[in-house]
Design a protein around this motif. Structure first.
Motif, PDB file in Angstrom:
ATOM      1  N   GLY A  91      23.652  -2.611  12.306  1.00 14.15           N
ATOM      2  CA  GLY A  91      22.872  -3.736  12.794  1.00 14.15           C
ATOM      3  C   GLY A  91      21.585  -3.967  12.017  1.00 14.15           C
ATOM      4  N   LEU A  92      21.101  -2.909  11.385  1.00 18.62           N
ATOM      5  CA  LEU A  92      19.851  -2.995  10.624  1.00 18.62           C
ATOM      6  C   LEU A  92      19.906  -4.106   9.573  1.00 18.62           C
ATOM      7  N   PHE A  93      21.086  -4.256   8.950  1.00 20.47           N
ATOM      8  CA  PHE A  93      21.203  -5.203   7.846  1.00 20.47           C
ATOM      9  C   PHE A  93      21.035  -6.653   8.301  1.00 20.47           C
ATOM     10  N   PHE A  94      21.203  -6.882   9.618  1.00 19.29           N
ATOM     11  CA  PHE A  94      21.159  -8.255  10.110  1.00 19.29           C
ATOM     12  C   PHE A  94      19.828  -8.588  10.776  1.00 19.29           C
ATOM     13  N   GLN A  95      18.899  -7.616  10.731  1.00 20.95           N
ATOM     14  CA  GLN A  95      17.610  -7.873  11.350  1.00 20.95           C
ATOM     15  C   GLN A  95      16.754  -8.770  10.462  1.00 20.95           C
ATOM     16  N   PRO A  96      15.876  -9.567  11.098  1.00 20.60           N
ATOM     17  CA  PRO A  96      15.091 -10.522  10.318  1.00 20.60           C
ATOM     18  C   PRO A  96      14.213  -9.870   9.246  1.00 20.60           C
ATOM     19  N   LYS A  97      13.720  -8.665   9.493  1.00 19.75           N
ATOM     20  CA  LYS A  97      12.824  -8.071   8.495  1.00 19.75           C
ATOM     21  C   LYS A  97      13.558  -7.365   7.375  1.00 19.75           C
ATOM     22  N   THR A  98      14.879  -7.365   7.466  1.00 20.62           N
ATOM     23  CA  THR A  98      15.674  -6.680   6.447  1.00 20.62           C
ATOM     24  C   THR A  98      16.197  -7.643   5.396  1.00 20.62           C
ATOM     25  N   SER A  99      16.101  -7.268   4.131  1.00 24.01           N
ATOM     26  CA  SER A  99      16.744  -8.043   3.075  1.00 24.01           C
ATOM     27  C   SER A  99      17.656  -7.141   2.271  1.00 24.01           C
ATOM     28  N   MET A 100      18.725  -7.719   1.769  1.00 25.73           N
ATOM     29  CA  MET A 100      19.704  -6.937   1.028  1.00 25.73           C
ATOM     30  C   MET A 100      19.492  -7.118  -0.471  1.00 25.73           C
ATOM     31  N   LEU A 101      19.640  -6.040  -1.206  1.00 26.01           N
ATOM     32  CA  LEU A 101      19.533  -6.077  -2.658  1.00 26.01           C
ATOM     33  C   LEU A 101      20.798  -5.395  -3.188  1.00 26.01           C
ATOM     34  N   PHE A 102      21.817  -6.218  -3.505  1.00 23.52           N
ATOM     35  CA  PHE A 102      23.111  -5.628  -3.855  1.00 23.52           C
ATOM     36  C   PHE A 102      23.139  -5.117  -5.288  1.00 23.52           C
ATOM     37  N   GLY A 103      23.916  -4.084  -5.497  1.00 17.91           N
ATOM     38  CA  GLY A 103      24.121  -3.575  -6.847  1.00 17.91           C
ATOM     39  C   GLY A 103      24.126  -2.054  -6.877  1.00 17.91           C
ATOM     40  N   ASP A 104      24.524  -1.531  -8.015  1.00 24.45           N
ATOM     41  CA  ASP A 104      24.524  -0.084  -8.237  1.00 24.45           C
ATOM     42  C   ASP A 104      23.082   0.429  -8.207  1.00 24.45           C
ATOM     43  N   VAL A 136      10.064  -0.378   3.029  1.00 20.82           N
ATOM     44  CA  VAL A 136      10.996   0.745   2.985  1.00 20.82           C
ATOM     45  C   VAL A 136      12.169   0.318   2.114  1.00 20.82           C
ATOM     46  N   LEU A 137      12.471   1.123   1.126  1.00 24.38           N
ATOM     47  CA  LEU A 137      13.602   0.832   0.252  1.00 24.38           C
ATOM     48  C   LEU A 137      14.723   1.822   0.588  1.00 24.38           C
ATOM     49  N   VAL A 138      15.800   1.284   1.156  1.00 25.75           N
ATOM     50  CA  VAL A 138      16.933   2.140   1.517  1.00 25.75           C
ATOM     51  C   VAL A 138      17.904   2.156   0.345  1.00 25.75           C
ATOM     52  N   ASN A 153       0.832  -1.202   0.000  1.00 24.95           N
ATOM     53  CA  ASN A 153       0.000   0.000   0.000  1.00 24.95           C
ATOM     54  C   ASN A 153       0.866   1.251   0.000  1.00 24.95           C
ATOM     55  N   LYS A 154       1.905   1.149   0.785  1.00 23.70           N
ATOM     56  CA  LYS A 154       2.769   2.325   0.891  1.00 23.70           C
ATOM     57  C   LYS A 154       4.239   1.913   0.847  1.00 23.70           C
ATOM     58  N   VAL A 155       4.988   2.550  -0.028  1.00 25.12           N
ATOM     59  CA  VAL A 155       6.423   2.312  -0.134  1.00 25.12           C
ATOM     60  C   VAL A 155       7.132   3.631   0.181  1.00 25.12           C
ATOM     61  N   MET A 156       8.160   3.538   1.017  1.00 28.22           N
ATOM     62  CA  MET A 156       8.956   4.745   1.267  1.00 28.22           C
ATOM     63  C   MET A 156      10.406   4.497   0.906  1.00 28.22           C
ATOM     64  N   VAL A 157      11.015   5.506   0.311  1.00 26.65           N
ATOM     65  CA  VAL A 157      12.407   5.388  -0.104  1.00 26.65           C
ATOM     66  C   VAL A 157      13.269   6.246   0.822  1.00 26.65           C
ATOM     67  N   VAL A 158      14.371   5.673   1.277  1.00 26.50           N
ATOM     68  CA  VAL A 158      15.347   6.450   2.044  1.00 26.50           C
ATOM     69  C   VAL A 158      16.578   6.626   1.171  1.00 26.50           C
ATOM     70  N   PRO A 159      16.717   7.782   0.525  1.00 28.08           N
ATOM     71  CA  PRO A 159      17.874   7.968  -0.337  1.00 28.08           C
ATOM     72  C   PRO A 159      19.102   8.365   0.470  1.00 28.08           C
ATOM     73  N   GLY A 160      20.277   7.986  -0.038  1.00 21.32           N
ATOM     74  CA  GLY A 160      21.525   8.347   0.626  1.00 21.32           C
ATOM     75  C   GLY A 160      22.593   8.623  -0.411  1.00 21.32           C
ATOM     76  N   TYR A 161      23.822   8.626   0.053  1.00 19.74           N
ATOM     77  CA  TYR A 161      24.925   8.972  -0.837  1.00 19.74           C
ATOM     78  C   TYR A 161      25.015   8.016  -2.028  1.00 19.74           C
ATOM     79  N   GLY A 162      24.669   6.756  -1.805  1.00 23.57           N
ATOM     80  CA  GLY A 162      24.718   5.754  -2.874  1.00 23.57           C
ATOM     81  C   GLY A 162      23.864   6.169  -4.063  1.00 23.57           C
ATOM     82  N   ALA A 198       8.822  -0.161   9.969  1.00 25.03           N
ATOM     83  CA  ALA A 198       8.026  -0.586   8.820  1.00 25.03           C
ATOM     84  C   ALA A 198       7.953  -2.109   8.767  1.00 25.03           C
ATOM     85  N   LYS A 199       7.053  -2.639   7.928  1.00 23.74           N
ATOM     86  CA  LYS A 199       6.895  -4.103   7.878  1.00 23.74           C
ATOM     87  C   LYS A 199       8.129  -4.790   7.295  1.00 23.74           C
ATOM     88  N   THR A 200       8.576  -4.301   6.167  1.00 22.60           N
ATOM     89  CA  THR A 200       9.757  -4.894   5.528  1.00 22.60           C
ATOM     90  C   THR A 200      10.736  -3.793   5.151  1.00 22.60           C
TER      91      THR A 200
END
Lengths: 102, 473
Positions: free
Chosen positions: B445-458, B393-395, B315-324, B425-427
């Motif tokens: 530590g966020l990256f190792f939490q159960p609700k977090t998944s990593m999506l590697f790449g540029d 949430v998409l970081v 229903n709702k997606v939020m983006v957290v933009p950073g230096y990447g 957030a949920k995911t």
């Protein structure tokens, strides 16, 4: 000590300007939103490029055979101009992007 | 007549600086404010060249070829550099230009002192009479040099050529260098005949500038640049004293005061004090870093199609933009994803941390470039409220600004910095190029939490692929 006091008296106008400008500077940007921190810093950066005027004065007053003053002064003019021109252009580029969203 | 017109020029310039700065602090008028200040600067410079007369000899300025040559070179190089620089590199550009101003002020001091020293040895002036002038010269020299050296280091740190460097006792060594510099300066003021001291002071001030910025972490560079910016303002004002030049004085002091306040405001945005930034620096040898670098458990990866699926049905997606995001120039791709998901009825917003990227406001500038509408950008407090109702949430290339260690780990170097609480957030999907730590050099530590998944790449590549995947869902 007496020198210093004399100096203060003879430069009181300047000292008043300094004190007033400090308050103006603080007052003028007191309510800036954090979105504008970077462009504001960049704009302020360009404004202190006014130091180039000092460099121009040095350059213009240097004796033509005083190569040290000429070279250092020339360098100062170049660097000061970089500060002014680069500073204003970069700020404008940053702000250009803010304008688009209107 | 000429000199009176020049006075008027300076008056106009001073007013444009003040009004320009005022307009710069409001989004609607900012651009005009900048142009206004630039216009005033132009008047002041042209007026100086043609109308300035020495108040003792009444002579006009000479050496026009040199002056115009300098203006031309500086102008062309400055314009090109500022036009060509990538959006991501703008912060370092500001630092570089700031350093140029500092160097200019320092050079003025050197030339003026040599001028005085010559008159002094010729016996045309007495040492007593020039003491106040020497004081101003020394101040301009020290402040200008520190600003120059510091800005160059800050520039190097932002573009990655200079690494953080600190050792035990560095703060004390710094204080000693500063004390010796000031001592030498004071001695020169008392006895202006010791002209060799001038170069000693110059060298010491440069070393101090380097050591001053060296131990401060890259994440704090914006604050440092802002501080050095106000230093250069003061150095410029010293020039105003020397020549009894009101426009240099007003411009310099104005920037000095506004810059100092801006520095404090920036610190406040990070919930830290200036002292904490400058002295409690992001050192490499702190306990927090050591304990944070250990094993934190496992992280899990998510495939592009799974990520696309998750977002399409959210229903709702939020983006957290950073230096990447900034490095990958992914702002347009991000806006594209926003549009595609928007067509599918997904609410799409951006959560902007005040210091995400390399400068406050960095992300706003980038996203505005990609036509992202202003209403979709949430400031930190609002974003933290909205995360609770957010499905995904998409970081995107952000790290330290979402690191929960800032809240829970008192030993962490970023402890106390307000963060985006994405874990409510949920995911959480984190896009990064690798598992390497962020700019502060600490694990997240966020990256190792159960609700977090990593999506590697540029970030740009990943977003483009995501767009394609979402379209086909």
């Amino acid at each position: 000590m007496e020198n210093i006091l004399n100096w203060i008296t003879s430069n009181q106008q300047i000292i008043y300007i300094v004190i007033l400008m400090i308050f103006v500077g603080i007052e003028v940007i007191g309510r800036v939103p954090s979105v504008l921190h970077t462009p504001l810093m960049s704009g302020a950066n360009a404004i202190h490029g006014v130091v180039v005027i000092g460099a121009i004065i040095i350059m213009g007053q240097a004796e033509t055979d005083n190569y040290l003053a000429l070279i250092l002064g020339f360098l100062a003019v170049v660097l000061g101009t970089l500060n002014v021109v680069g500073g204003f252009v970069v700020t404008d580029r940053m702000l250009e992007m803010f304008k688009k969203k209107k | 007549m000429g000199i009176n017109i020049l006075t008027l020029c300076y008056l106009i310039a001073s007013v444009t600086f003040i009004v320009g700065l005022k307009m710069l602090s409001n989004p609607a008028s900012a651009r005009r404010g900048n142009l206004l200040a630039a216009f005033g600067m132009g008047i002041a410079i042209v007026g100086t060249i043609f109308l300035y007369t020495n108040h003792e000899t009444g002579e006009h300025l000479g050496n026009y070829p040199w002056i115009f040559g300098g203006l031309l070179i500086g102008g062309i190089v400055g314009t090109l550099a500022a036009k060509k620089v990538k959006m991501t590199a703008m912060p370092e550009m500001v630092s570089m230009f700031n350093g140029m101003g500092g160097a200019c002020a320092a050079l003025i001091s050197v030339v003026e002192f040599n001028h005085l020293a010559k008159e002094l040895s010729a016996g045309t002036i007495s040492a007593d009479a020039i003491q106040p002038t020497v004081l101003i010269i020394v101040l301009g020299l020290i402040i200008g040099s520190v600003s120059f050296a510091g800005s160059m280091i800050a520039w190097g740190k932002l573009n990655g050529t200079v690494k953080d460097f600190s050792f035990t006792g560095q703060n004390i060594l710094n204080l000693i260098i500063l004390a010796v510099t000031l001592g030498a300066g004071a001695y020169l003021v008392v006895d202006p005949t010791q002209s060799f001291l001038l170069y000693t002071i110059l060298a010491l001030a440069l070393v101090y500038g380097v050591f001053f910025v060296m131990p401060i972490g890259g994440a704090d560079m914006p604050v440092v640049i802002s501080l050095l910016n106000s230093f250069t303002g003061v150095a410029a004002a010293c020039g105003g004293f020397l020549y009894d030049n009101k426009v240099m004085l007003t411009g310099g002091i104005l920037v000095g005061a506004a810059g100092t306040l801006l520095t404090i405001l920036m610190c406040k945005a990070m919930n830290r004090s200036l002292q904490n930034v400058l002295i409690g620096s992001f050192g490499g040898n702190r306990a927090g870093t050591a304990s944070g670098s250990g094993e934190q458990g496992h992280y899990k990866e998510i495939s592009l199609s799974d990520a696309a699926m998750l977002m399409s049905f959210a229903n709702k997606v939020m983006v957290v933009p950073g230096y990447g995001l900034a490095v990958a120039q992914a702002q347009h791709a991000c806006h594209e994803l926003e549009k595609i998901l928007g067509e599918k009825g997904v609410e799409f917003k951006y959560a902007i941390h005040p210091v995400a990227g390399r400068m406050p406001g960095h992300m706003n500038v980038l996203l505005a470039e990609a036509d992202v509408s202003y209403e979709k950008l949430l400031e930190m407090e609002d974003a933290n409220d909205e995360f609770k109702t957010c499905d995904v949430v998409l970081v995107l290339g952000a790290n330290d600004v979402v690191n929960p260690a800032a809240k829970i780990d008192a030993a962490s170097p970023i402890y106390g910095m307000p963060i985006l609480e994405v874990e409510s957030a949920k995911t959480v999907i984190v896009n990064k190029r690798s598992m390497k730590p962020g700019y502060a050099g600490i694990e997240n530590g966020l990256f190792f939490q159960p609700k977090t998944s990593m999506l590697f790449g540029d970030a740009k590549k990943v977003l483009q692929d995501l767009c394609a995947e979402v379209k086909s869902v």
